[in-house]
Motif scaffolding. Structure first.
Motif, mmCIF file in Angstrom:
data_model
loop_
_atom_site.group_PDB
_atom_site.id
_atom_site.type_symbol
_atom_site.label_atom_id
_atom_site.label_comp_id
_atom_site.label_asym_id
_atom_site.label_seq_id
_atom_site.Cartn_x
_atom_site.Cartn_y
_atom_site.Cartn_z
ATOM 1 N N ALA A 1 107.670 -48.646 -150.942
ATOM 2 C CA ALA A 1 107.522 -47.202 -150.723
ATOM 3 C C ALA A 1 106.216 -46.914 -149.996
ATOM 4 N N ALA A 2 105.160 -47.604 -150.415
ATOM 5 C CA ALA A 2 103.851 -47.384 -149.778
ATOM 6 C C ALA A 2 103.906 -47.807 -148.306
ATOM 7 N N ALA A 3 104.482 -48.980 -148.069
ATOM 8 C CA ALA A 3 104.543 -49.484 -146.689
ATOM 9 C C ALA A 3 105.448 -48.606 -145.830
ATOM 10 N N GLY A 4 106.578 -48.180 -146.380
ATOM 11 C CA GLY A 4 107.539 -47.343 -145.648
ATOM 12 C C GLY A 4 106.934 -45.988 -145.329
ATOM 13 N N THR A 5 106.242 -45.399 -146.332
ATOM 14 C CA THR A 5 105.608 -44.094 -146.125
ATOM 15 C C THR A 5 104.510 -44.206 -145.062
ATOM 16 N N ALA A 6 103.706 -45.258 -145.189
ATOM 17 C CA ALA A 6 102.610 -45.445 -144.226
ATOM 18 C C ALA A 6 103.176 -45.615 -142.816
ATOM 19 N N ALA A 7 104.234 -46.424 -142.677
ATOM 20 C CA ALA A 7 104.826 -46.651 -141.352
ATOM 21 C C ALA A 7 105.421 -45.360 -140.809
ATOM 22 N N GLY A 8 106.068 -44.591 -141.681
ATOM 23 C CA GLY A 8 106.676 -43.324 -141.268
ATOM 24 C C GLY A 8 105.625 -42.315 -140.831
ATOM 25 N N ARG A 9 104.554 -42.211 -141.653
ATOM 26 C CA ARG A 9 103.474 -41.270 -141.333
ATOM 27 C C ARG A 9 102.783 -41.667 -140.028
ATOM 28 N N LEU A 10 102.594 -42.940 -139.842
ATOM 29 C CA LEU A 10 101.969 -43.437 -138.616
ATOM 30 C C LEU A 10 102.817 -43.057 -137.403
ATOM 31 N N HIS A 11 104.115 -43.211 -137.569
ATOM 32 C CA HIS A 11 105.033 -42.852 -136.493
ATOM 33 C C HIS A 11 104.955 -41.352 -136.196
ATOM 34 N N GLN A 12 104.903 -40.556 -137.272
ATOM 35 C CA GLN A 12 104.812 -39.096 -137.091
ATOM 36 C C GLN A 12 103.519 -38.721 -136.369
ATOM 37 N N ALA A 13 102.431 -39.366 -136.768
ATOM 38 C CA ALA A 13 101.133 -39.085 -136.144
ATOM 39 C C ALA A 13 101.176 -39.434 -134.663
ATOM 40 N N LYS A 14 101.772 -40.536 -134.325
ATOM 41 C CA LYS A 14 101.874 -40.955 -132.925
ATOM 42 C C LYS A 14 102.692 -39.949 -132.129
ATOM 43 N N ARG A 15 103.766 -39.485 -132.770
ATOM 44 C CA ARG A 15 104.647 -38.537 -132.080
ATOM 45 C C ARG A 15 103.911 -37.219 -131.813
ATOM 46 N N LYS A 16 103.134 -36.782 -132.826
ATOM 47 C CA LYS A 16 102.382 -35.530 -132.659
ATOM 48 C C LYS A 16 101.332 -35.675 -131.567
ATOM 49 N N GLN A 17 100.697 -36.856 -131.574
ATOM 50 C CA GLN A 17 99.672 -37.100 -130.558
ATOM 51 C C GLN A 17 100.297 -37.077 -129.167
ATOM 52 N N ALA A 18 101.473 -37.684 -129.061
ATOM 53 C CA ALA A 18 102.179 -37.711 -127.768
ATOM 54 C C ALA A 18 102.538 -36.300 -127.336
ATOM 55 N N GLN A 19 102.922 -35.483 -128.357
ATOM 56 C CA GLN A 19 103.276 -34.087 -128.030
ATOM 57 C C GLN A 19 102.046 -33.316 -127.536
ATOM 58 N N ARG A 20 100.927 -33.584 -128.212
ATOM 59 C CA ARG A 20 99.684 -32.893 -127.818
ATOM 60 C C ARG A 20 99.250 -33.288 -126.412
ATOM 61 N N GLN A 21 99.408 -34.543 -126.098
ATOM 62 C CA GLN A 21 98.950 -35.047 -124.804
ATOM 63 C C GLN A 21 99.946 -34.778 -123.676
ATOM 64 N N HIS A 22 101.112 -34.241 -124.063
ATOM 65 C CA HIS A 22 102.146 -33.992 -123.062
ATOM 66 C C HIS A 22 101.686 -32.896 -122.084
ATOM 67 N N GLU A 23 101.731 -33.186 -120.807
ATOM 68 C CA GLU A 23 101.340 -32.195 -119.805
ATOM 69 C C GLU A 23 102.581 -31.666 -119.124
ATOM 70 N N LYS A 24 102.710 -30.350 -119.121
ATOM 71 C CA LYS A 24 103.900 -29.743 -118.529
ATOM 72 C C LYS A 24 103.793 -29.753 -117.014
ATOM 73 N N VAL A 25 104.885 -30.016 -116.359
ATOM 74 C CA VAL A 25 104.912 -30.044 -114.889
ATOM 75 C C VAL A 25 105.590 -28.753 -114.414
ATOM 76 N N THR A 26 104.913 -28.042 -113.573
ATOM 77 C CA THR A 26 105.486 -26.786 -113.066
ATOM 78 C C THR A 26 106.129 -27.031 -111.702
ATOM 79 N N VAL A 27 106.875 -26.028 -111.245
ATOM 80 C CA VAL A 27 107.519 -26.124 -109.928
ATOM 81 C C VAL A 27 106.442 -26.260 -108.853
ATOM 82 N N ALA A 28 105.347 -25.538 -109.065
ATOM 83 C CA ALA A 28 104.249 -25.586 -108.089
ATOM 84 C C ALA A 28 103.691 -27.002 -107.966
ATOM 85 N N ASP A 29 103.553 -27.655 -109.138
ATOM 86 C CA ASP A 29 103.059 -29.050 -109.121
ATOM 87 C C ASP A 29 103.977 -29.943 -108.304
#
Lengths: 365, 219
Positions: A331-359
């Motif tokens: 449970a500890a390992a599964g939770t840690a792996a899951g939370r780590l994955h969630q953190a990575k996903r959030k970080q990826a979302q934060r770093q996501h740069e939107k591309v506009t038509v102008a770009d």
């Protein structure tokens, strides 16, 4: 009185008939798994056999092996065979005690040096210099090493001598070891069992008298003729095992009907001995016949091989604690792996740069 | 180590460690999957996720005509293997004794002859799917080492169990040891290979059913 020189004369003195002697020879031939045509040769050899000296050392043991040997067949011809042997030293059976007993052993050794049979029952404690069991101030280890030097062969009688037995069971506080771990330069025959079957002991001795050598042995040093088949293979309840008919308790219908005792912990499938054929108490019965499963007493480590009443297919020891720890760790390992994955996903979302038509238009130009 | 010592080890520490590895691995996999989470569905729900999820877990175990569009071989061999393996595992007397020693629970067993039939059917199905995997070029190309590893680890307990039941080839002690080891290897492998579908299939089915339920359509 002049002592009889050969077995034939000895039997005559004890008023054993020729028929009785031949019946014993037939039984011995059969038990040693020899061809029936060998029976006359066995009889001739036993008739002419000389009286070998036997020194019987008892170490860490309960005397059950001697009790088994002396009580179960008395006064049949097996005992006469033992009378015929010159049993020069045996704590329990000899009349002498103290220094006289030890002198008898020394005398037998010097008179028959290189020719006597050494029978040992009980395991030998070797921890702390072997102080945990002594006889006349001599440790078992020392006495064995001293006595075995002049022996022609060693017969380890009972599971303690053959495999360490109860004293060897975990945690083995005395550092008990079997004979075969200490004796490497003499032939050793293991007659295991707790206790061993009397006819097996006498059969091994008869084989030695007949052929002048020890019988063929299995991988555990036991005579193949007695230990070649498992209890399960020779068990009269085997058909019930094959049909899946088992006693569930010691007093249910299955038990009353004589069904297989596997579920009640019978270790017959993994135990090699002659109980199911030679039986006990003058061929009357054996544990399974009297309603109790085989406890596997002729196998190494039988005390440490799980509960006597646990089926062979069940595990040894409890799994609860380890399983609980596994759940927590998983449970500890599964939770840690899951939370780590969630953190990575959030970080990826934060770093996501939107591309506009102008770009995109800028890129095209 | 003698054969008796090895048997004591596999019945004792070996079995405990493999069970612990199985429990640890499955707990890890299930929680890891759970924490993957799901994107929030902003649409208005048109039905119950849970009811459809549970229904799908149950109904997808059974045959329905749409399953045969690619032929009958996979369907028949799949049912044959899974039923053969599960019945052999759960309804053989001596296996029930093992589960009883772990959980305290027991249930009626099937006669040994029935178990022999189910084990043979299971082995036959596994052999058939292996032959098919080699014979079908697409399936062969898609196969990797893990497929063959899983196949081997699955067939071994069935084969060694049959040998043990009829005491073929080796003494009982050795056969029992080999059979238990094969089971222990399978236990350890399940969470970390494709065999983890023994549990994750229920999550996947529930998820499919739940999505359909939320949308108010049949799963």
């Amino acid at each position: 009185m002049v002592k009889p020189a050969s077995l034939a004369e000895h039997l005559e003195c004890h008023q054993v008939s020729r028929r009785g002697f031949l019946k014993f020879c037939a039984l011995t031939t059969s038990m040693m798994a020899l061809s029936p045509s060998m029976m006359p040769a066995v009889a001739r050899a036993l008739e002419k056999a000389r009286r070998p000296s036997v020194i019987w050392l008892s170490f860490q043991e309960c005397t059950g092996c001697t009790e088994s040997l002396t009580r179960s067949h008395s006064p049949t011809i097996e005992n006469l065979i033992l009378n015929y042997l010159s049993l020069d030293y045996h704590h329990t059976l000899q009349a002498a005690s103290g220094d006289a007993a030890e002198r008898a052993r020394e005398a037998a050794m010097s008179e028959n040096y290189g020719q006597y049979i050494l029978a040992v029952d009980g395991s030998i404690p070797v921890k702390d210099g072997g102080v945990y069991s002594t006889i006349a101030g001599v440790s078992n280890l020392e006495m064995l090493q001293h006595t075995v030097a002049g022996a022609a062969a060693v017969v380890a009688i009972g599971s303690c001598a053959a495999f360490g037995g109860l004293p060897h069971a975990h945690p083995n506080p005395t550092g008990a070891v079997p004979v075969q771990e200490l004796v490497h330069d003499k032939p050793v025959v293991n007659v295991s069992g707790c206790p061993p079957i009397p006819v097996v002991i006498s059969g091994v001795l008869a084989h030695y008298l007949t052929f002048g050598r020890i019988p063929d042995l299995d991988s555990y040093g036991r005579p193949l003729s007695f230990f070649g088949a498992s209890i399960h293979d020779r068990c009269y309840r085997r058909p019930y095992y094959n049909k899946g008919l088992f006693a569930e308790t010691f007093d249910d219908e299955g038990a009353k009907n004589g069904w297989c005792l596997f579920k009640l912990g019978c270790k017959g499938p993994t135990t090699y001995n002659a109980c199911a054929t030679a039986k006990w108490n003058q061929g009357t019965s054996f544990p399974i016949q009297s309603g109790h499963g085989c406890i596997g007493c002729s196998e190494p480590h039988f005390w440490d091989a799980g509960g006597f009443y646990q089926p062979l297919s069940a595990g040894i020891g409890s799994v609860g604690t380890l399983a609980g720890m596994a759940v927590v760790a998983g449970a500890a390992a599964g939770t840690a792996a899951g939370r780590l994955h969630q953190a990575k996903r959030k970080q990826a979302q934060r770093q996501h740069e939107k591309v506009t038509v102008a770009d995109l238009e800028e890129t095209d130009s | 180590m003698t054969s008796v010592e090895l048997l004591i080890w596999v019945r004792g520490p070996g079995l405990q460690l493999s069970l612990a590895a199985f429990i640890l691995g499955m707990t890890y996999r299930i929680l890891q999957t759970y924490f993957l989470g799901r994107a929030k569905n902003l649409a208005e729900p048109r039905g119950s996720e849970w009811v459809h999820g549970i229904k799908t877990i149950w109904w997808r175990s059974f045959f329905h005509p749409g399953m045969t569009v690619r032929g009958y071989f996979t369907i028949i061999s799949g049912y044959m293997f899974h039923l053969g393996f599960i019945v052999t595992l759960l309804f053989f007397d001596q296996h029930i004794e093992l589960f009883k020693s772990w959980t305290g629970l027991s249930w009626p067993a099937l006669p040994p002859i029935v178990i022999t039939v189910t084990a043979v059917l299971g082995i036959a199905a596994l052999v058939a799917v292996l032959v098919d995997r080699f014979a079908d070029p697409v399936r062969y190309l898609l196969s990797d080492y893990q497929d063959y590893l899983c196949w081997t680890l699955t067939v071994l307990p069935l084969v060694t169990g049959l040998l043990l039941a009829y005491k073929i080839w080796l003494p009982y002690t050795s056969l029992l040891t080999v059979h238990i080891i094969s089971f222990e290897l399978l236990l350890v492998a399940i969470p970390f290979t494709k065999l983890s579908h023994v549990f994750t299939i229920f999550i996947a089915r529930w998820y499919n059913g739940a999505i359909a339920g939320y949308r108010g359509v049949q799963s």
